[in-house]
Write a protein that holds these residues in place. Structure first.
Motif, PDB file in Angstrom:
ATOM      1  N   THR A 212       0.802  -1.221   0.000  1.00  0.00           N
ATOM      2  CA  THR A 212       0.000   0.000   0.000  1.00  0.00           C
ATOM      3  C   THR A 212       0.834   1.268   0.000  1.00  0.00           C
ATOM      4  N   ASN A 213       2.131   1.181   0.266  1.00  0.00           N
ATOM      5  CA  ASN A 213       2.991   2.359   0.326  1.00  0.00           C
ATOM      6  C   ASN A 213       3.996   2.382  -0.815  1.00  0.00           C
ATOM      7  N   ASP A 214       4.498   3.599  -1.098  1.00  0.00           N
ATOM      8  CA  ASP A 214       5.593   3.747  -2.053  1.00  0.00           C
ATOM      9  C   ASP A 214       6.828   3.068  -1.470  1.00  0.00           C
ATOM     10  N   ARG A 215       7.786   2.712  -2.342  1.00  0.00           N
ATOM     11  CA  ARG A 215       8.993   2.046  -1.849  1.00  0.00           C
ATOM     12  C   ARG A 215      10.189   2.278  -2.746  1.00  0.00           C
ATOM     13  N   HIS A 216      11.377   2.113  -2.155  1.00  0.00           N
ATOM     14  CA  HIS A 216      12.661   2.192  -2.854  1.00  0.00           C
ATOM     15  C   HIS A 216      13.266   0.795  -2.871  1.00  0.00           C
ATOM     16  N   ILE A 217      13.824   0.393  -4.005  1.00  0.00           N
ATOM     17  CA  ILE A 217      14.449  -0.924  -4.134  1.00  0.00           C
ATOM     18  C   ILE A 217      15.856  -0.727  -4.698  1.00  0.00           C
ATOM     19  N   VAL A 218      16.823  -1.401  -4.102  1.00  0.00           N
ATOM     20  CA  VAL A 218      18.173  -1.448  -4.659  1.00  0.00           C
ATOM     21  C   VAL A 218      18.480  -2.916  -4.919  1.00  0.00           C
ATOM     22  N   LEU A 219      18.868  -3.234  -6.130  1.00  0.00           N
ATOM     23  CA  LEU A 219      19.113  -4.606  -6.558  1.00  0.00           C
ATOM     24  C   LEU A 219      20.534  -4.690  -7.117  1.00  0.00           C
ATOM     25  N   ASN A 220      21.324  -5.628  -6.621  1.00  0.00           N
ATOM     26  CA  ASN A 220      22.670  -5.889  -7.139  1.00  0.00           C
ATOM     27  C   ASN A 220      22.627  -7.180  -7.945  1.00  0.00           C
ATOM     28  N   ILE A 221      23.281  -7.201  -9.095  1.00  0.00           N
ATOM     29  CA  ILE A 221      23.226  -8.372  -9.971  1.00  0.00           C
ATOM     30  C   ILE A 221      24.628  -8.733 -10.443  1.00  0.00           C
ATOM     31  N   LEU A 222      25.014  -9.991 -10.239  1.00  0.00           N
ATOM     32  CA  LEU A 222      26.205 -10.550 -10.886  1.00  0.00           C
ATOM     33  C   LEU A 222      25.714 -11.117 -12.209  1.00  0.00           C
ATOM     34  N   ASN A 223      26.098 -10.509 -13.296  1.00  0.00           N
ATOM     35  CA  ASN A 223      25.518 -10.729 -14.622  1.00  0.00           C
ATOM     36  C   ASN A 223      26.526 -11.376 -15.574  1.00  0.00           C
TER      37      ASN A 223
ATOM     38  N   ASP B 201      28.197 -13.895 -18.184  1.00  0.00           N
ATOM     39  CA  ASP B 201      27.828 -14.787 -19.270  1.00  0.00           C
ATOM     40  C   ASP B 201      28.262 -16.209 -18.918  1.00  0.00           C
ATOM     41  N   GLY B 202      27.398 -17.168 -19.162  1.00  0.00           N
ATOM     42  CA  GLY B 202      27.706 -18.564 -18.902  1.00  0.00           C
ATOM     43  C   GLY B 202      27.451 -19.005 -17.470  1.00  0.00           C
ATOM     44  N   GLU B 203      26.979 -18.105 -16.621  1.00  0.00           N
ATOM     45  CA  GLU B 203      26.686 -18.417 -15.215  1.00  0.00           C
ATOM     46  C   GLU B 203      25.262 -18.009 -14.883  1.00  0.00           C
ATOM     47  N   GLU B 204      24.695 -18.642 -13.858  1.00  0.00           N
ATOM     48  CA  GLU B 204      23.408 -18.201 -13.354  1.00  0.00           C
ATOM     49  C   GLU B 204      23.577 -16.799 -12.774  1.00  0.00           C
ATOM     50  N   LYS B 205      22.573 -15.959 -12.965  1.00  0.00           N
ATOM     51  CA  LYS B 205      22.657 -14.572 -12.506  1.00  0.00           C
ATOM     52  C   LYS B 205      22.232 -14.509 -11.037  1.00  0.00           C
ATOM     53  N   ILE B 206      23.101 -14.013 -10.175  1.00  0.00           N
ATOM     54  CA  ILE B 206      22.830 -13.923  -8.739  1.00  0.00           C
ATOM     55  C   ILE B 206      22.377 -12.496  -8.430  1.00  0.00           C
ATOM     56  N   CYS B 207      21.287 -12.360  -7.669  1.00  0.00           N
ATOM     57  CA  CYS B 207      20.715 -11.066  -7.338  1.00  0.00           C
ATOM     58  C   CYS B 207      20.490 -10.974  -5.837  1.00  0.00           C
ATOM     59  N   TRP B 208      20.703  -9.801  -5.278  1.00  0.00           N
ATOM     60  CA  TRP B 208      20.355  -9.570  -3.882  1.00  0.00           C
ATOM     61  C   TRP B 208      20.065  -8.088  -3.714  1.00  0.00           C
ATOM     62  N   GLY B 209      19.284  -7.788  -2.693  1.00  0.00           N
ATOM     63  CA  GLY B 209      18.968  -6.382  -2.491  1.00  0.00           C
ATOM     64  C   GLY B 209      18.071  -6.163  -1.299  1.00  0.00           C
ATOM     65  N   GLU B 210      17.551  -4.949  -1.237  1.00  0.00           N
ATOM     66  CA  GLU B 210      16.679  -4.571  -0.139  1.00  0.00           C
ATOM     67  C   GLU B 210      15.662  -3.561  -0.631  1.00  0.00           C
ATOM     68  N   MET B 211      14.459  -3.646  -0.041  1.00  0.00           N
ATOM     69  CA  MET B 211      13.411  -2.682  -0.312  1.00  0.00           C
ATOM     70  C   MET B 211      13.132  -1.931   0.985  1.00  0.00           C
ATOM     71  N   ILE B 212      13.065  -0.605   0.915  1.00  0.00           N
ATOM     72  CA  ILE B 212      12.699   0.230   2.048  1.00  0.00           C
ATOM     73  C   ILE B 212      11.358   0.882   1.707  1.00  0.00           C
ATOM     74  N   VAL B 213      10.382   0.733   2.611  1.00  0.00           N
ATOM     75  CA  VAL B 213       9.043   1.261   2.372  1.00  0.00           C
ATOM     76  C   VAL B 213       8.975   2.719   2.836  1.00  0.00           C
ATOM     77  N   SER B 214       8.187   3.534   2.132  1.00  0.00           N
ATOM     78  CA  SER B 214       8.153   4.970   2.397  1.00  0.00           C
ATOM     79  C   SER B 214       7.574   5.340   3.750  1.00  0.00           C
ATOM     80  N   ASN B 215       6.868   4.417   4.420  1.00  0.00           N
ATOM     81  CA  ASN B 215       6.338   4.771   5.741  1.00  0.00           C
ATOM     82  C   ASN B 215       7.402   4.647   6.831  1.00  0.00           C
ATOM     83  N   SER B 216       8.647   4.317   6.461  1.00  0.00           N
ATOM     84  CA  SER B 216       9.765   4.365   7.406  1.00  0.00           C
ATOM     85  C   SER B 216       9.920   5.813   7.854  1.00  0.00           C
ATOM     86  N   ASN B 217      10.368   6.035   9.085  1.00  0.00           N
ATOM     87  CA  ASN B 217      10.407   7.416   9.569  1.00  0.00           C
ATOM     88  C   ASN B 217      11.691   7.742  10.313  1.00  0.00           C
ATOM     89  N   ALA B 218      11.848   9.011  10.652  1.00  0.00           N
ATOM     90  CA  ALA B 218      13.080   9.510  11.262  1.00  0.00           C
ATOM     91  C   ALA B 218      13.272   9.037  12.702  1.00  0.00           C
TER      92      ALA B 218
END
Length: 171
Positions: free
Chosen positions: A93-104, A106-123
Motif C-alpha cells: 500500500t505504500n511507495d517504496r525504494h528498491i536497490v538490486l545488485n546483480i552478478l551478470n 555470461d555462462g553463469e546463473e545470474k545472482i541477485c540480492w537487495g533490499e526494499m525500504i518502504v516509504s512509511n519508514s520514519n526519522a
C-alpha cells in the motif's frame, strides 16, 4: 578523455513523468553487456492504484520456473525455490525504494540480492524493509532488459523510476 575506473556508470533509465496512461511496467533495455549491475527503483502508487507489487523480470522471461528466490521480513522467510519473477512485495500500500545488485556473468546463473525500504519508514528509527536474494537460472548471455511489474493496470505514478548502473571498467 580517459574512461573513469572503479566507478558506477549509468547505462539506462526510465521515469514516469505524466499521470496520463499510468504505467504498469518500469522497463529499461538496450543495455550494453556488463558483468556487474546495480538497479535503483522508486515505486510510487498512481492515484488509481489501491496497491502495487514489485515483480522483477529479466529479458521478458516470466514463465518456466526461471527463478529461485527467498525474501526475509522481520526475521522470517518467505518465497519458494521456483518462481516466474523475483517477488519483492512486502507492504503493497505504500511507495517504496528498491536497490538490486546483480552478478551478470555470461555462462553463469545470474545472482541477485537487495533490499526494499518502504516509504512509511520514519526519522524516529522505524524502518520497514524487506531483504531478498534470488537466482536467475538462465546461463545463456547476459541480462539486456529489466522490468518491474506493478501487478495492476493503475500501475506506477509520476516520479516512479528505474535506473541501471554498471561497474566501470567491466570486470
Amino acid at each position: 578523455m580517459a574512461e573513469e575506473t572503479n566507478a558506477w556508470r549509468r547505462l539506462a533509465s526510465y521515469e514516469v513523468t505524466s499521470s496520463t496512461g499510468n504505467q504498469r511496467y518500469l522497463t529499461v533495455s538496450g543495455m550494453a553487456k556488463h558483468s556487474n549491475l546495480k538497479v535503483v527503483i522508486m515505486c510510487k502508487r498512481s492515484s488509481t492504484s489501491t496497491a502495487i507489487r514489485n515483480d522483477i523480470v529479466f529479458d521478458d522471461v516470466s514463465s518456466g520456473s526461471k527463478y529461485c528466490r527467498r525474501r526475509k521480513v522481520t526475521g522470517s522467510s518467505s518465497g519458494s525455490t521456483n518462481e516466474n519473477a523475483i517477488d519483492v512485495r512486502g507492504d503493497e500500500t505504500n511507495d517504496r525504494h528498491i536497490v538490486l545488485n546483480i552478478l551478470n556473468w555470461d555462462g553463469e546463473e545470474k545472482i541477485c540480492w537487495g533490499e526494499m525500504i518502504v516509504s512509511n519508514s520514519n526519522a524516529s528509527g522505524t524502518v520497514t524493509s524487506l531483504r531478498f536474494g534470488a537466482k536467475y537460472t538462465n546461463k545463456t548471455g547476459q541480462i539486456q532488459k529489466i522490468s518491474c511489474d506493478s501487478g495492476t493496470s493503475g500501475g506506477y505514478g509520476v516520479g516512479s523510476f528505474i535506473t541501471v548502473f554498471a561497474s566501470t571498467p567491466n570486470g
